[in-house]
Motif scaffolding. Structure first.
Motif, PDB file in Angstrom:
ATOM      1  N   ILE A 123       0.833  -1.204   0.000  1.00 33.46           N
ATOM      2  CA  ILE A 123       0.000   0.000   0.000  1.00 33.46           C
ATOM      3  C   ILE A 123       0.866   1.252   0.000  1.00 33.46           C
ATOM      4  CG2 ILE A 123      -1.638   1.342   1.378  1.00 33.46           C
ATOM      5  CD1 ILE A 123      -2.797  -1.339   2.344  1.00 33.46           C
ATOM      6  N   LEU A 124       1.842   1.303   0.892  1.00 33.10           N
ATOM      7  CA  LEU A 124       2.677   2.500   1.011  1.00 33.10           C
ATOM      8  C   LEU A 124       3.587   2.676  -0.197  1.00 33.10           C
ATOM      9  CD1 LEU A 124       3.600   2.374   4.798  1.00 33.10           C
ATOM     10  CD2 LEU A 124       1.783   3.665   3.665  1.00 33.10           C
ATOM     11  N   SER A 244      -5.136 -14.942   6.475  1.00 31.52           N
ATOM     12  CA  SER A 244      -4.354 -14.256   5.447  1.00 31.52           C
ATOM     13  C   SER A 244      -2.947 -13.910   5.908  1.00 31.52           C
ATOM     14  CB  SER A 244      -5.071 -12.973   5.005  1.00 31.52           C
ATOM     15  OG  SER A 244      -5.139 -12.040   6.076  1.00 31.52           O
ATOM     16  N   LEU A 245      -2.681 -13.996   7.213  1.00 34.83           N
ATOM     17  CA  LEU A 245      -1.357 -13.661   7.744  1.00 34.83           C
ATOM     18  C   LEU A 245      -0.477 -14.895   7.940  1.00 34.83           C
ATOM     19  CD1 LEU A 245      -2.341 -11.029  10.474  1.00 34.83           C
ATOM     20  CD2 LEU A 245      -1.691 -10.616   8.090  1.00 34.83           C
ATOM     21  N   VAL A 246      -1.017 -16.073   7.648  1.00 39.11           N
ATOM     22  CA  VAL A 246      -0.247 -17.309   7.837  1.00 39.11           C
ATOM     23  C   VAL A 246       0.779 -17.450   6.721  1.00 39.11           C
ATOM     24  CG1 VAL A 246      -0.350 -19.821   8.016  1.00 39.11           C
ATOM     25  CG2 VAL A 246      -2.190 -18.421   8.980  1.00 39.11           C
ATOM     26  N   THR A 247       2.040 -17.557   7.077  1.00 40.36           N
ATOM     27  CA  THR A 247       3.118 -17.663   6.091  1.00 40.36           C
ATOM     28  C   THR A 247       3.330 -19.110   5.673  1.00 40.36           C
ATOM     29  OG1 THR A 247       4.721 -17.769   7.908  1.00 40.36           O
ATOM     30  CG2 THR A 247       4.276 -15.597   6.959  1.00 40.36           C
ATOM     31  N   GLU A 248       4.124 -19.304   4.623  1.00 37.58           N
ATOM     32  CA  GLU A 248       4.300 -20.630   4.039  1.00 37.58           C
ATOM     33  C   GLU A 248       4.999 -21.602   4.977  1.00 37.58           C
ATOM     34  OE1 GLU A 248       6.326 -20.178   0.365  1.00 37.58           O
ATOM     35  OE2 GLU A 248       4.631 -19.230  -0.666  1.00 37.58           O
ATOM     36  N   ASP A 249       5.789 -21.104   5.925  1.00 34.49           N
ATOM     37  CA  ASP A 249       6.524 -21.983   6.831  1.00 34.49           C
ATOM     38  C   ASP A 249       5.699 -22.420   8.039  1.00 34.49           C
ATOM     39  OD1 ASP A 249       6.494 -19.332   7.577  1.00 34.49           O
ATOM     40  OD2 ASP A 249       8.417 -19.403   8.598  1.00 34.49           O
ATOM     41  N   LEU A 250       4.425 -22.019   8.069  1.00 31.37           N
ATOM     42  CA  LEU A 250       3.539 -22.420   9.147  1.00 31.37           C
ATOM     43  C   LEU A 250       2.402 -23.275   8.593  1.00 31.37           C
ATOM     44  CD1 LEU A 250       3.267 -19.035  11.073  1.00 31.37           C
ATOM     45  CD2 LEU A 250       4.690 -20.999  11.665  1.00 31.37           C
ATOM     46  N   ARG A 251       1.730 -23.999   9.479  1.00 34.58           N
ATOM     47  CA  ARG A 251       0.603 -24.817   9.041  1.00 34.58           C
ATOM     48  C   ARG A 251      -0.608 -24.523   9.915  1.00 34.58           C
ATOM     49  NH1 ARG A 251      -0.149 -29.874  11.843  1.00 34.58           N
ATOM     50  NH2 ARG A 251       1.317 -30.110  13.597  1.00 34.58           N
ATOM     51  N   ILE A 252      -1.777 -24.719   9.338  1.00 34.99           N
ATOM     52  CA  ILE A 252      -3.034 -24.489  10.046  1.00 34.99           C
ATOM     53  C   ILE A 252      -3.482 -25.791  10.689  1.00 34.99           C
ATOM     54  CG2 ILE A 252      -5.461 -23.879   9.764  1.00 34.99           C
ATOM     55  CD1 ILE A 252      -4.627 -22.017   7.498  1.00 34.99           C
ATOM     56  N   LEU A 253      -3.834 -25.721  11.960  1.00 36.85           N
ATOM     57  CA  LEU A 253      -4.308 -26.881  12.704  1.00 36.85           C
ATOM     58  C   LEU A 253      -5.832 -26.931  12.637  1.00 36.85           C
ATOM     59  CD1 LEU A 253      -2.051 -26.375  15.858  1.00 36.85           C
ATOM     60  CD2 LEU A 253      -1.602 -27.891  13.913  1.00 36.85           C
ATOM     61  N   SER A 266     -13.111  -9.011  11.594  1.00 34.73           N
ATOM     62  CA  SER A 266     -13.185  -8.001  10.539  1.00 34.73           C
ATOM     63  C   SER A 266     -12.144  -6.920  10.798  1.00 34.73           C
ATOM     64  CB  SER A 266     -14.584  -7.383  10.463  1.00 34.73           C
ATOM     65  OG  SER A 266     -14.885  -6.660  11.631  1.00 34.73           O
ATOM     66  N   LEU A 267     -11.480  -6.514   9.741  1.00 35.36           N
ATOM     67  CA  LEU A 267     -10.533  -5.403   9.811  1.00 35.36           C
ATOM     68  C   LEU A 267     -11.263  -4.142   9.359  1.00 35.36           C
ATOM     69  CD1 LEU A 267      -7.302  -6.999   8.305  1.00 35.36           C
ATOM     70  CD2 LEU A 267      -8.127  -7.005  10.657  1.00 35.36           C
ATOM     71  N   ARG A 268     -11.118  -3.088  10.137  1.00 38.83           N
ATOM     72  CA  ARG A 268     -11.872  -1.861   9.873  1.00 38.83           C
ATOM     73  C   ARG A 268     -10.926  -0.666   9.786  1.00 38.83           C
ATOM     74  NH1 ARG A 268     -16.979  -4.105   9.228  1.00 38.83           N
ATOM     75  NH2 ARG A 268     -17.739  -1.964   9.267  1.00 38.83           N
ATOM     76  N   LEU A 269     -11.348   0.318   9.016  1.00 35.85           N
ATOM     77  CA  LEU A 269     -10.594   1.565   8.889  1.00 35.85           C
ATOM     78  C   LEU A 269     -11.380   2.685   9.560  1.00 35.85           C
ATOM     79  CD1 LEU A 269      -8.247   3.262   7.702  1.00 35.85           C
ATOM     80  CD2 LEU A 269      -9.658   3.582   5.661  1.00 35.85           C
ATOM     81  N   LEU A 270     -10.737   3.384  10.509  1.00 35.06           N
ATOM     82  CA  LEU A 270     -11.348   4.526  11.183  1.00 35.06           C
ATOM     83  C   LEU A 270     -10.713   5.815  10.679  1.00 35.06           C
ATOM     84  CD1 LEU A 270     -11.409   3.247  14.895  1.00 35.06           C
ATOM     85  CD2 LEU A 270     -13.087   2.864  13.071  1.00 35.06           C
ATOM     86  N   GLY A 290      -5.918  -1.618  -0.979  1.00 27.49           N
ATOM     87  CA  GLY A 290      -4.810  -2.524  -0.701  1.00 27.49           C
ATOM     88  C   GLY A 290      -5.192  -3.735   0.127  1.00 27.49           C
ATOM     89  N   PHE A 291      -6.130  -3.584   1.055  1.00 29.36           N
ATOM     90  CA  PHE A 291      -6.524  -4.703   1.893  1.00 29.36           C
ATOM     91  C   PHE A 291      -7.399  -5.704   1.157  1.00 29.36           C
ATOM     92  CE2 PHE A 291      -4.809  -2.463   5.451  1.00 29.36           C
ATOM     93  CZ  PHE A 291      -4.620  -3.421   6.439  1.00 29.36           C
ATOM     94  N   LYS A 292      -7.850  -5.355  -0.034  1.00 28.91           N
ATOM     95  CA  LYS A 292      -8.659  -6.281  -0.824  1.00 28.91           C
ATOM     96  C   LYS A 292      -7.815  -7.100  -1.782  1.00 28.91           C
ATOM     97  CE  LYS A 292     -12.665  -3.224  -0.560  1.00 28.91           C
ATOM     98  NZ  LYS A 292     -13.568  -2.317  -1.282  1.00 28.91           N
TER      99      LYS A 292
END
Length: 293
Positions: A123-124, A244-253, A266-270, A290-292
């Motif tokens: 985004i930046l 969406s923040l899980v990187t490739e070197d981690l696994r979901i249980l 939910s992520l919100r913009l104020l 950018g968040f989409k």
């Protein structure tokens, strides 16, 4: 030897009007010539004529496959689409930079630091290219702390379902996360890595584990997300995270390992109304887009 400049070489090629590219992108985004014409304020026949000239006279390549009212891009059309979007964005950035000299100043934004690593760099980067004279001051703290501050123009926060405020950036599923080398069965009491004893993530983890009857212990605690991730990466503990923040070197249980489903976040913009300006409005639009991605 005669020197041939890059401009001389480019003069051998026909030019493509940005309005033609805008129409081309509109056809793709709107799914047809008629709806694209409504968007660019042209008749369907005018849109068809533009594309015919682009295909036959300018590029000499077929860009669309037509099946009745449906249109699909050819491989050449797919290539052009990528270039067209980039050209139109650069075209917009030129005018924004040169025609809006008032876009100079400082913007203070706040966000939890885990979003900084995943979303903010892109985004930046795009924003700084369009508005190189604007200075960004970033403050990374928890959502709870950020909501209490009044000196931030824009704030990104996380909210649980039913308590939404501000503008929606995205909704994300919360998941249990561990290193690929972490073995759940080796631990009688599941070691948890948390960012705060009373944070929303920790409360959700505790509730889910207690409901399933699994023993656990709060093994690692840090307000720094990078420190928590380092512990998890080392295979020392489990954490919960937005998917969406899980990187490739981690696994979901998942449920097959005894982990219950977690709520979505939910992520919100104020926006701070006391600091509203063309600069903050512009940066807010970049954040929303950018968040989409």
């Amino acid at each position: 030897m005669q020197y041939i400049s890059e401009i001389d070489l480019l003069s051998d090629y026909p030019s493509i009007d940005t309005e033609v590219l805008r129409t081309f992108v509109a056809i793709v985004d709107q799914g047809g010539f008629t709806r694209a014409g409504e968007l660019v304020n042209r008749t369907q026949s005018a849109v068809s004529m533009q594309m015919k000239r682009l295909e036959e006279d300018v590029l000499q390549r077929k860009l669309f496959e037509r099946d009745g009212r449906q249109v699909r891009l050819t491989p050449e059309g797919q290539v052009l689409l990528g270039y067209a979007r980039r050209i139109l964005k650069l075209h917009s950035e030129v005018f924004n930079t040169l025609r809006e000299p008032h876009m100079v100043g400082l913007v203070r934004i706040g966000t939890p630091d885990d979003y900084v690593m995943r979303y903010l760099p892109g985004i930046l980067k795009r924003f700084s290219k369009a508005y190189p004279l604007i200075q960004i001051e970033m403050h990374c703290e928890s959502s709870t702390v950020l909501m209490q501050r009044r000196d931030l123009a824009l704030t990104v926060i996380s909210r649980e379902p039913g308590s939404e405020i501000g503008e929606l950036l995205r909704t994300d599923r919360m998941v249990w996360v561990a290193s690929s080398c972490f073995c759940v069965d080796e631990h009688e009491a599941l070691p948890l890595a948390i960012s705060g004893a009373d944070c929303l993530y920790t409360n959700w983890a505790r509730t889910a584990l207690e409901a399933s009857g699994r023993d656990y212990r709060l093994a690692y605690h840090s307000s720094n997300v990078a420190a928590i991730q380092a512990v998890v990466n080392a295979g020392l503990a489990v954490m919960i995270s937005m998917e969406s923040l899980v990187t490739e070197d981690l696994r979901i249980l998942g449920s097959d390992e005894g982990f219950a489903a977690l709520p979505s976040m939910s992520l919100r913009l104020l926006r701070n109304p006391s600091m509203n300006s063309p600069i903050t409005d512009c940066l807010a639009e970049y954040i929303l887009e950018g968040f989409k991605l």
